[in-house]
Design an enzyme around this catalytic site. Structure first.
Site, mmCIF file in Angstrom:
data_model
loop_
_atom_site.group_PDB
_atom_site.id
_atom_site.type_symbol
_atom_site.label_atom_id
_atom_site.label_comp_id
_atom_site.label_asym_id
_atom_site.label_seq_id
_atom_site.Cartn_x
_atom_site.Cartn_y
_atom_site.Cartn_z
ATOM 1 N N HIS A 182 0.843 -1.196 0.000
ATOM 2 C CA HIS A 182 0.000 0.000 0.000
ATOM 3 C C HIS A 182 0.877 1.244 0.000
ATOM 4 O O HIS A 182 1.939 1.253 0.623
ATOM 5 C CB HIS A 182 -0.918 0.020 1.235
ATOM 6 N N ASP A 211 -8.040 -5.193 -0.708
ATOM 7 C CA ASP A 211 -8.471 -5.994 -1.855
ATOM 8 C C ASP A 211 -8.135 -7.474 -1.710
ATOM 9 O O ASP A 211 -8.777 -8.327 -2.319
ATOM 10 C CB ASP A 211 -7.831 -5.450 -3.137
HETATM 11 C C1 LIG Z 1 -0.239 -0.345 -4.093
HETATM 12 C C2 LIG Z 1 1.209 -0.197 -4.528
HETATM 13 C C3 LIG Z 1 1.236 0.465 -5.908
HETATM 14 C C4 LIG Z 1 1.920 0.679 -3.531
HETATM 15 O O1 LIG Z 1 3.239 0.676 -3.863
HETATM 16 P P1 LIG Z 1 4.349 1.574 -3.105
HETATM 17 O O2 LIG Z 1 4.723 0.933 -1.823
HETATM 18 O O3 LIG Z 1 3.886 2.953 -3.007
HETATM 19 O O4 LIG Z 1 5.544 1.627 -4.066
HETATM 20 P P2 LIG Z 1 6.085 0.621 -5.108
HETATM 21 O O5 LIG Z 1 5.009 0.067 -5.990
HETATM 22 O O6 LIG Z 1 7.128 1.395 -5.792
HETATM 23 O O7 LIG Z 1 6.714 -0.544 -4.222
HETATM 24 C C5 LIG Z 1 7.957 -0.461 -3.568
HETATM 25 C C6 LIG Z 1 8.705 -1.749 -3.787
HETATM 26 O O8 LIG Z 1 7.937 -2.826 -3.238
HETATM 27 C C7 LIG Z 1 7.574 -3.729 -4.257
HETATM 28 N N1 LIG Z 1 6.167 -4.110 -4.069
HETATM 29 C C8 LIG Z 1 5.159 -3.339 -3.620
HETATM 30 N N2 LIG Z 1 4.020 -4.018 -3.608
HETATM 31 C C9 LIG Z 1 4.312 -5.257 -4.071
HETATM 32 C C10 LIG Z 1 3.548 -6.412 -4.307
HETATM 33 N N3 LIG Z 1 2.234 -6.421 -4.076
HETATM 34 N N4 LIG Z 1 4.165 -7.505 -4.788
HETATM 35 C C11 LIG Z 1 5.486 -7.496 -5.048
HETATM 36 N N5 LIG Z 1 6.272 -6.432 -4.835
HETATM 37 C C12 LIG Z 1 5.685 -5.321 -4.367
HETATM 38 C C13 LIG Z 1 7.725 -2.970 -5.553
HETATM 39 O O9 LIG Z 1 7.961 -3.838 -6.649
HETATM 40 C C14 LIG Z 1 8.911 -2.084 -5.260
HETATM 41 O O10 LIG Z 1 10.071 -2.836 -5.379
HETATM 42 P P3 LIG Z 1 11.465 -2.185 -5.919
HETATM 43 O O11 LIG Z 1 11.775 -1.086 -4.934
HETATM 44 O O12 LIG Z 1 12.407 -3.316 -5.883
HETATM 45 O O13 LIG Z 1 11.158 -1.676 -7.283
HETATM 46 C C15 LIG Z 1 1.911 -1.574 -4.601
HETATM 47 O O14 LIG Z 1 2.044 -2.120 -3.318
HETATM 48 C C16 LIG Z 1 1.205 -2.546 -5.523
HETATM 49 O O15 LIG Z 1 1.350 -2.452 -6.739
HETATM 50 N N6 LIG Z 1 0.419 -3.505 -4.957
HETATM 51 C C17 LIG Z 1 -0.302 -4.451 -5.759
HETATM 52 C C18 LIG Z 1 -1.582 -3.829 -6.298
HETATM 53 C C19 LIG Z 1 -2.625 -3.617 -5.233
HETATM 54 O O16 LIG Z 1 -2.916 -4.484 -4.433
HETATM 55 N N7 LIG Z 1 -3.230 -2.419 -5.252
HETATM 56 C C20 LIG Z 1 -4.289 -2.053 -4.336
HETATM 57 C C21 LIG Z 1 -3.827 -1.073 -3.319
HETATM 58 S S1 LIG Z 1 -5.075 -0.795 -2.089
#
Ligand SMILES: CC(C)(COP(=O)(O)OP(=O)(O)OC[C@H]1O[C@@H](n2cnc3c(N)ncnc32)[C@H](O)[C@@H]1OP(=O)(O)O)[C@@H](O)C(=O)NCCC(=O)NCCS
Length: 406
Positions: free
Chosen positions: A276, A333
Site C-alpha cells: 500500500h 483488496d
Molecule cells: C499499491 C502499490 C502500488 C503501492 O506501492 P508503493 O509501496 O507505493 O511503491 P512501489 O510500488 O514502488 O513498491 C515499492 C517496492 O515494493 C515492491 N512491491 C510493492 N508491492 C508489491 C507487491 N504487491 N508484490 C510485489 N512487490 C511489491 C515494488 O515492486 C517495489 O520494489 P522495488 O523497490 O524493488 O522496485 C503496490 O504495493 C502494488 O502495486 N500492490 C499491488 C496492487 C494492489 O494491491 N493495489 C491495491 C492497493 S489498495
C-alpha cells in the site's frame, strides 16, 4: 536537436518541485481535508474523526454516507429522511437504461459505469446549479444510482431486464437483489453493508484525487466522478480486487502455491492485494474483511479461499523479508475479493462494487473541494513539470517543410 537536459538549461526549481517529481506524489500534502485520515504507520483510518472499526461495527452505509457528506452523524429523524430520499432516488431514468442496452454485451463493467456517469448528469435537474444544497442533492442521486447502474448492467448483459428497486431493502440489500434477482438474507445484506462502509472513503487516494482535480476547474460533480471511475479501474487501485480473485482461481489448480508465489516475485511480478502506498502496517479494513471471509468460508463450505490466501501471504511476507521489504502487507483488496465471490458477485463486478461504496467519499471530497471547506478558498490544481524533451534554445527548433524532411 538535443534533449534539454543535455545542454544544461534546466528550468530552476519552483517551490522545490525538482525534489518531488516522479515519485507518484508520495508524502506530498497537496491540500487539507476534514473528511478522512489514513495513519499508515499505525494502521488507523478515520472518517470525520470516527475510527473505521467503530463505524463497521455499529453504523450502516446510509449513515456513513451522511457522516462523510454532512460532517456529523445524523439524528434518528435526519437518518430516516436521508434514507427515504436515497430510496426514492434509486430509479434510473429510462433513457439511461435504454442507452445501456445499446452497449456491446462484452463491455467491461467499469467502462459501462464510466459511460453512464455523463448520462446520469443529463438526467439531473440541478446539474448546473452550484449551491452546496444542490451538490448535496447530486451526491445523493449519485450514491443511489451508481449502485443501480452496476446492478442493471449485470442484468442487461445477460439479456435480462433490470429489476425494480425494493424500497423495503437497505442500500446494500437492494444492490444484491438488483444484481442477482434473489432477495438477500439479512446476514448477507449486513455483511455487504459492512464492506460498503469499509470502502467508503480513504483520503487522497488516486481516484479521489482525480475527482478533486477535475472539479477544481469548476467542472460539475458528474465530470469529477467520471474521472474517479476511470482512476479506480486500474489494477494498482480498485482493479486489484478482481486481480486477487483471478489469482485465487488460478491457484485452485496449483499444487505448489509457495513455489508459484516465489516464481512471481523472482520474475518481478507483483502479488495483487499486497502493499500500500500509505499503510506500512496492516490495513485496518483488511482485518475486518479477513474475519468476514473466514466466517463466510465456514458457513458456505468455501474454506479454500482463506487457506490459499494464508499460504500466499505467509510465503510472500517471508520473501519480502528476505528482500528487506518488511512493510508490504495484505491490503483491503486481498480479503474483499473472496468475500465478494462468496456473496455471488461476478469477478468483473468487484471493482464496480468498490465504486458503489466509494461514490460516498468521492462526492464528499468534491463538495469539500468546490467550496474550499478545508482551506481559505478553492484553488485550481496546476502542478508544474520539468521539460526534459528536445530543445533548440529559446528561439525554438527550425520548422522543416514536409518535402524537405528526410
Ligand atoms: C499499491 C502499490 C502500488 C503501492 O506501492 P508503493 O509501496 O507505493 O511503491 P512501489 O510500488 O514502488 O513498491 C515499492 C517496492 O515494493 C515492491 N512491491 C510493492 N508491492 C508489491 C507487491 N504487491 N508484490 C510485489 N512487490 C511489491 C515494488 O515492486 C517495489 O520494489 P522495488 O523497490 O524493488 O522496485 C503496490 O504495493 C502494488 O502495486 N500492490 C499491488 C496492487 C494492489 O494491491 N493495489 C491495491 C492497493 S489498495
Amino acid at each position: 536537436m538535443v534533449a534539454k537536459t543535455q545542454i544544461g538549461k534546466r528550468t530552476p526549481a519552483i517551490n522545490g518541485d525538482i525534489k518531488t517529481k516522479n515519485i507518484g506524489l508520495r508524502g506530498v500534502k497537496v491540500a487539507d481535508t476534514k473528511i478522512s485520515d489514513v495513519d499508515g504507520e499505525n494502521g488507523i483510518l478515520i472518517y470525520r474523526g470516527y475510527r473505521i472499526e467503530e463505524l463497521a461495527r455499529n453504523s450502516t452505509f446510509e449513515e456513513t454516507a451522511y457522516l462523510l457528506l454532512y460532517d456529523a452523524l445524523p439524528t434518528a429523524e435526519q437518518l430516516k429522511e436521508y434514507s427515504k430520499r436515497l430510496t426514492e432516488a434509486r430509479y434510473l431514468p429510462g433513457f439511461v437504461v435504454e442507452s445501456m442496452k445499446q452497449l456491446p454485451r462484452e463491455s467491461q463493467p467499469m467502462d459501462v459505469l464510466q459511460a453512464a456517469i455523463p448520462l446520469l448528469a443529463m438526467a439531473d435537474p440541478e446539474l448546473t446549479r452550484e449551491t452546496r444544497e444542490s451538490n448535496l442533492s447530486k451526491a445523493l442521486r449519485l450514491i443511489a444510482r451508481v449502485a443501480e447502474v452496476v446492478a442493471a448492467w449485470q442484468r442487461i448483459r445477460q439479456g435480462l431486464a433490470p429489476l425494480p428497486p425494493d424500497e423495503t431493502l437497505s442500500h446494500a440489500g437492494n444492490f444484491l437483489w438488483l444484481m442477482s434477482g434473489i432477495k438477500p438474507d439479512p446476514e448477507t445484506a449486513k455483511d455487504f453493508d459492512t464492506a460498503l462502509i469499509l470502502h467508503a472513503d480513504h483520503s487522497f487516494n488516486a481516484s479521489t484525487f482525480a475527482c478533486r482535480e477535475v472539479v477544481s476547474t469548476q467542472a460539475h460533480m458528474y465530470a469529477g466522478v467520471a474521472a474517479g471511475v476511470g482512476a479506480l479501474s486500474g489494477s494498482l487501485h480498485g482493479g486489484a480486487n478482481a486481480q486477487v480473485m483471478k489469482m485465487l482461481i488460478e491457484l485452485q489448480e496449483e499444487k505448489d502455491v509457495a513455489g508459484w508465489v516465489r516464481f512471481q516475485l523472482e520474475s518481478g511480478r507483483k502479488i495483487m492485494g499486497m502493499g500500500h502506498a500509505v499503510y506500512k502496517t496492516t490495513d485496518p479494513r483488511a482485518k475486518f474483511l479477513k474475519e468476514m471471509g473466514i466466517r463466510l468460508g465456514k458457513k458456505l463450505g468455501q474454506e479454500q479461499w482463506n487457506r490459499l490466501l494464508t499460504e500466499v501471504e505467509e510465503t510472500a511476507m517471508a520473501e519480502f523479508e528476505k528482500r528487506g521489504k518488511t512493510t508490504i502487507k495484505p491490503n483491503v483488496d486481498f480479503y474483499s475479493a473472496p468475500v465478494y465471490h462468496m456473496m455471488g458477485i461476478p469477478h468483473d463486478l468487484m471493482t464496480p462494487v468498490f465504486a458503489v461504496s466509494r461514490i460516498a467519499g468521492w462526492t464528499a471530497h468534491i463538495i469539500e473541494e468546490k467550496f474550499g471547506d478545508a482551506q481559505e478558498k478553492p484553488a485550481l490544481y496546476r502542478p508544474s513539470s520539468e521539460y526534459v524533451g528536445n530543445y533548440c534554445g529559446r528561439t525554438g527548433c527550425a520548422y522543416m517543410p514536409v518535402p524537405r524532411r528526410k
